[in-house]
Enzyme design. Structure first.
Site, mmCIF file in Angstrom:
data_model
loop_
_atom_site.group_PDB
_atom_site.id
_atom_site.type_symbol
_atom_site.label_atom_id
_atom_site.label_comp_id
_atom_site.label_asym_id
_atom_site.label_seq_id
_atom_site.Cartn_x
_atom_site.Cartn_y
_atom_site.Cartn_z
ATOM 1 N N TYR A 159 66.443 -99.972 -30.355
ATOM 2 C CA TYR A 159 66.790 -99.106 -28.986
ATOM 3 C C TYR A 159 66.650 -99.694 -27.948
ATOM 4 C CZ TYR A 159 66.053 -94.686 -31.583
ATOM 5 O OH TYR A 159 66.184 -93.818 -32.483
ATOM 6 N N LYS A 172 32.411 -92.985 -37.281
ATOM 7 C CA LYS A 172 33.170 -92.221 -36.449
ATOM 8 C C LYS A 172 34.602 -92.454 -36.485
ATOM 9 C CE LYS A 172 32.290 -94.717 -32.239
ATOM 10 N NZ LYS A 172 31.907 -95.087 -30.954
#
Length: 357
Positions: free
Chosen positions: A256, A36
């Site tokens: 940042y 999956k």
């Protein structure tokens, strides 16, 4: 100039070796290989075709199952969450897909379906995880209804799922298995409860089918045990290149929010990978990156397309040098710890702009 950006290397030999380790742990059990979430980020079809020795494949969505069928995969495929729409029942029958049943709605959809061949069904029992599965008190009702239905194949599989098997000191696993045994051990149906952690840590739970997921891809499913301890090899290596080197002075900041401040004069390497590629946004300062045979620490916040690492004052690194974000020498489990997440998320979050080799 030629600089490589974010690239995933998939080692299919490692995948096959890991499968061999799994079989050595549970030699008498059939293997449902869990693929999956795009094969845990490794490539759904690629992984399926590399494991012809698996007895069946497990996926979460019918779209994943149909992608495998379209690619020519003929092995049994099991929908691990079952169907979400009554119309899916006909699609299962037409494509020889198997399904889990864990609700009254799914049961009724199968019993009332107009299909020309019986479906292979896995009946899921909730033994304590309280996520999917019928209550133990419902077991006799569901078992009887499925066993009597012409729409259901005689080979009904009984299953459950562990919630705490990664912790070998947690007795919840023994309690769950005891409930499962009480309900099913007197029946002749094939049974399945062991996920990756159950395979590694709870031998008594192997039963007729095991369901390896994470460990197939070379990641340890157990708390306190590394993949090397278990003998697993990472299938995925995530790499990118240094695209700039900046000289930074003591007291200056990087990135940042000025989230990292330089404690001494140093060089900062900029690597072409970020959360836009699937590298974890919340990886903290100090998260290791492999570069030219040594570990260098993350310095500053992860950007969409770049990370910055402290190369040290005496670095000899160059633009174009290859950095490894995780792989054989830097386990994804370790990076996940710095990012306050789990390796499953890191593997599954690789984005489509990353090149696969």
């Amino acid at each position: 100039m030629s600089i490589r950006t974010a690239t995933v290397h998939i080692d299919l030999n490692a995948l096959v070796d890991n499968y061999g380790i799994i079989k050595s742990m549970a030699p008498y059990s059939k293997v449902l290989a869990v693929l999956k979430a795009n094969g845990y980020g490794h490539g759904l079809v690629r992984i399926a075709k590399a494991l012809p020795q698996a007895d069946a494949f497990g996926v979460a969505r019918i779209e994943e199952a149909l992608e495998l069928r379209t690619a020519g995969v003929i092995k049994p495929i099991v929908l691990l969450e079952g169907v979400f729409d009554d119309a899916d029942i006909a699609i299962l029958a037409a494509n020889n897909l198997q399904t889990i049943v864990h609700t009254n709605e799914q049961l009724n959809a199968i019993l009332s379906a107009d299909i020309d061949r019986p479906l292979k069904v896995w009946l899921k029992i909730d033994t304590g995880m309280h996520r999917l599965g019928i209550a133990p008190s419902q077991f006799n009702e569901f078992y009887s209804a499925l066993s009597k239905s012409d729409n259901v194949h005689d080979d009904l599989v009984l299953m459950s799922h562990f919630s705490c098997a990664d912790d070998l000191n947690n007795q919840t696993t023994s309690q769950q298995f005891a409930i499962f045994e009480q309900l099913t051990q007197q029946l002749s149906n094939p049974r399945s409860i062991a996920n990756s952690a159950g395979i590694c840590g709870w031998q008594q739970s192997h039963c007729d089918w095991i369901r390896p997921g994470l460990m197939l891809y070379g990641v340890s499913p157990l708390i306190g045990k590394s993949s090397q301890n278990i003998g697993l090899k990472p299938v995925m290596t995530l790499q990118s290149s240094v695209i700039a080197i900046q000289q930074v002075k003591k007291g200056e900041t990087v990135g940042y929010g000025a989230a990292w401040q330089c404690q001494e004069n140093t060089f900062i390497g900029v690597i072409a990978i970020g959360y836009g590629d699937g590298y974890p946004r919340h990886a903290s300062n100090g998260t290791p990156v492999l570069l030219n045979g040594r570990r260098v620490p993350l310095a500053g916040r992860v950007s969409m397309d770049m990370i910055t690492v402290d190369l040290g004052a005496d670095c000899q690194d160059k633009i174009g040098d290859i950095a490894t974000l995780w792989g054989a020498e830097l386990p994804v489990e370790e990076v996940a710890t710095y990012a306050t997440t789990i390796p499953y998320e890191l593997l599954c979050n690789i984005t489509r702009r990353v090149k696969y080799i």
